[in-house]
Write a protein that holds these residues in place. Structure first.
Motif, short mmCIF file in Angstrom:
data_model
loop_
_atom_site.label_atom_id
_atom_site.label_comp_id
_atom_site.label_asym_id
_atom_site.label_seq_id
_atom_site.Cartn_x
_atom_site.Cartn_y
_atom_site.Cartn_z
N GLY A 1 0.82 -1.21 0.00
CA GLY A 1 0.00 0.00 0.00
C GLY A 1 0.85 1.26 0.00
N VAL A 2 1.91 1.26 0.79
CA VAL A 2 2.83 2.41 0.83
C VAL A 2 3.46 2.61 -0.54
CG1 VAL A 2 5.02 3.25 1.79
CG2 VAL A 2 3.30 2.22 3.30
N LEU A 3 3.93 1.52 -1.12
CA LEU A 3 4.61 1.60 -2.42
C LEU A 3 3.68 2.08 -3.53
CD1 LEU A 3 6.66 -1.71 -2.13
CD2 LEU A 3 7.59 0.62 -2.11
N ILE A 4 2.50 1.54 -3.57
CA ILE A 4 1.59 1.90 -4.66
C ILE A 4 1.11 3.34 -4.50
CG2 ILE A 4 -0.66 1.14 -3.78
CD1 ILE A 4 -0.88 -0.23 -6.67
N ARG A 5 0.97 3.80 -3.27
CA ARG A 5 0.54 5.17 -3.03
C ARG A 5 1.59 6.17 -3.53
NH1 ARG A 5 -1.33 4.12 1.60
NH2 ARG A 5 0.51 4.55 2.82
N ILE A 6 2.86 5.84 -3.38
CA ILE A 6 3.93 6.76 -3.81
C ILE A 6 4.27 6.57 -5.29
CG2 ILE A 6 6.35 7.41 -3.48
CD1 ILE A 6 5.92 6.65 -0.48
N LEU A 7 4.39 5.31 -5.72
CA LEU A 7 4.81 5.04 -7.10
C LEU A 7 3.67 5.16 -8.10
CD1 LEU A 7 7.15 2.00 -6.39
CD2 LEU A 7 7.82 4.36 -6.90
N ARG A 8 2.44 4.96 -7.66
CA ARG A 8 1.24 5.09 -8.50
C ARG A 8 1.25 4.16 -9.71
NH1 ARG A 8 -1.47 9.47 -6.53
NH2 ARG A 8 -0.21 10.97 -5.39
N ASP A 9 1.87 3.02 -9.55
CA ASP A 9 1.96 2.05 -10.64
C ASP A 9 2.08 0.67 -10.02
OD1 ASP A 9 2.45 0.99 -13.32
OD2 ASP A 9 4.55 0.84 -12.68
N ARG A 10 1.12 -0.20 -10.33
CA ARG A 10 1.06 -1.52 -9.70
C ARG A 10 2.32 -2.35 -9.98
NH1 ARG A 10 -2.70 -4.31 -7.15
NH2 ARG A 10 -2.48 -6.56 -7.07
N ALA A 11 2.77 -2.36 -11.23
CA ALA A 11 3.95 -3.16 -11.59
C ALA A 11 5.19 -2.67 -10.83
CB ALA A 11 4.19 -3.13 -13.09
N SER A 12 5.35 -1.36 -10.76
CA SER A 12 6.50 -0.80 -10.02
C SER A 12 6.39 -1.13 -8.53
CB SER A 12 6.57 0.71 -10.21
OG SER A 12 6.81 1.03 -11.55
N ALA A 13 5.18 -1.08 -8.00
CA ALA A 13 4.98 -1.39 -6.59
C ALA A 13 5.28 -2.86 -6.31
CB ALA A 13 3.56 -1.03 -6.16
N GLU A 14 4.89 -3.75 -7.24
CA GLU A 14 5.17 -5.17 -7.05
C GLU A 14 6.67 -5.43 -7.08
OE1 GLU A 14 2.85 -6.88 -10.19
OE2 GLU A 14 0.98 -6.81 -9.02
N ASP A 15 7.36 -4.82 -8.04
CA ASP A 15 8.82 -4.95 -8.09
C ASP A 15 9.44 -4.36 -6.83
OD1 ASP A 15 8.60 -6.11 -10.58
OD2 ASP A 15 9.13 -4.27 -11.69
N GLY A 16 8.92 -3.22 -6.42
CA GLY A 16 9.43 -2.55 -5.23
C GLY A 16 9.26 -3.38 -3.99
N LEU A 17 8.16 -4.10 -3.88
CA LEU A 17 7.92 -4.93 -2.70
C LEU A 17 9.01 -5.99 -2.58
CD1 LEU A 17 5.98 -5.34 -0.33
CD2 LEU A 17 4.73 -6.98 -1.76
N GLN A 18 9.40 -6.58 -3.69
CA GLN A 18 10.50 -7.55 -3.66
C GLN A 18 11.78 -6.89 -3.18
OE1 GLN A 18 10.79 -9.26 -7.58
NE2 GLN A 18 9.34 -10.87 -7.08
N GLU A 19 12.08 -5.72 -3.72
CA GLU A 19 13.30 -5.02 -3.34
C GLU A 19 13.27 -4.63 -1.86
OE1 GLU A 19 16.98 -3.46 -3.30
OE2 GLU A 19 16.12 -4.61 -4.95
N VAL A 20 12.12 -4.20 -1.39
CA VAL A 20 12.00 -3.82 0.02
C VAL A 20 12.26 -5.02 0.91
CG1 VAL A 20 10.31 -3.14 1.79
CG2 VAL A 20 10.51 -1.83 -0.34
N PHE A 21 11.73 -6.18 0.57
CA PHE A 21 11.97 -7.36 1.41
C PHE A 21 13.41 -7.84 1.33
CE2 PHE A 21 7.47 -7.44 2.16
CZ PHE A 21 7.43 -7.86 3.48
#
Length: 180
Positions: free
Chosen positions: A35-55
């Motif tokens: 939720g944090v990622l998608i709110r800032i990045l505003r793009d589902r694919a980027s947020a999904e990739d970002g979630l992997q990087e965050v973990f």
């Protein structure tokens, strides 16, 4: 129990490379972090990739978690937020760096004006690349993105006056390179 930090013990276990704790942490926090990622990045694919990087970052940095500085979830959200802001800014910087010279020079200008402008842009890019990466980044954010001294100082965990010094020294080096 209200107020109990259920995430902190998992982070401590992850610091010892406990994979079961990592899976449990993912199940407990991935929705919030996404939720944090998608709110800032505003793009589902980027947020999904970002979630992997965050973990990945959580796995690598779990040993640096300090409970006395905040809750486990706050620490996780901070990692996700910082990642998303970095990605958002990187995208904006890429857009700025890829500006075509045609957009910078009026179309009615002579060819020599265009060539001089192109050479100047190329020289600035080269000179920015010769600066210390932190200085170049600060200059780009300050003068192309409009970031304030305070924002840059907070981002780099330094006092505002230190940031002013970094920028001033970086600009002097940039000027000397461009003119030299």
């Amino acid at each position: 129990m209200v107020g109990q930090d259920r995430v902190a013990p998992l982070i401590r276990q992850i610091a010892t490379k406990d994979r079961a704790a990592f899976r449990a942490l993912y199940r407990a926090s991935s929705g919030v972090l996404f939720g944090v990622l998608i709110r800032i990045l505003r793009d589902r694919a980027s947020a999904e990739d970002g979630l992997q990087e965050v973990f990945i970052r959580i796995w690598l940095r779990a040993g640096s978690f300090a409970e006395d500085r905040g809750s486990g979830m706050t620490w996780l959200i901070t990692i996700a937020r910082n990642y998303a802001i970095d990605q958002h800014r990187r995208r904006k910087m890429d857009e700025i760096e890829n500006i075509e010279i045609d957009r910078l020079v009026a179309p009615d200008r002579a060819a020599d004006t265009y060539l001089i402008a192109q050479e100047t842009v190329d020289r600035i890019r080269i000179c920015l690349g010769q600066l210390e990466p932190r200085q170049a980044e600060c200059i780009k954010f300050a003068y192309l993105e409009g970031a304030s001294y305070a924002e840059l100082a907070a981002r780099h965990s330094v006092p505002v006056n230190t940031m002013r010094t970094w920028l001033r020294r970086g600009l002097v080096k940039l000027r000397d390179c461009v003119l030299g």
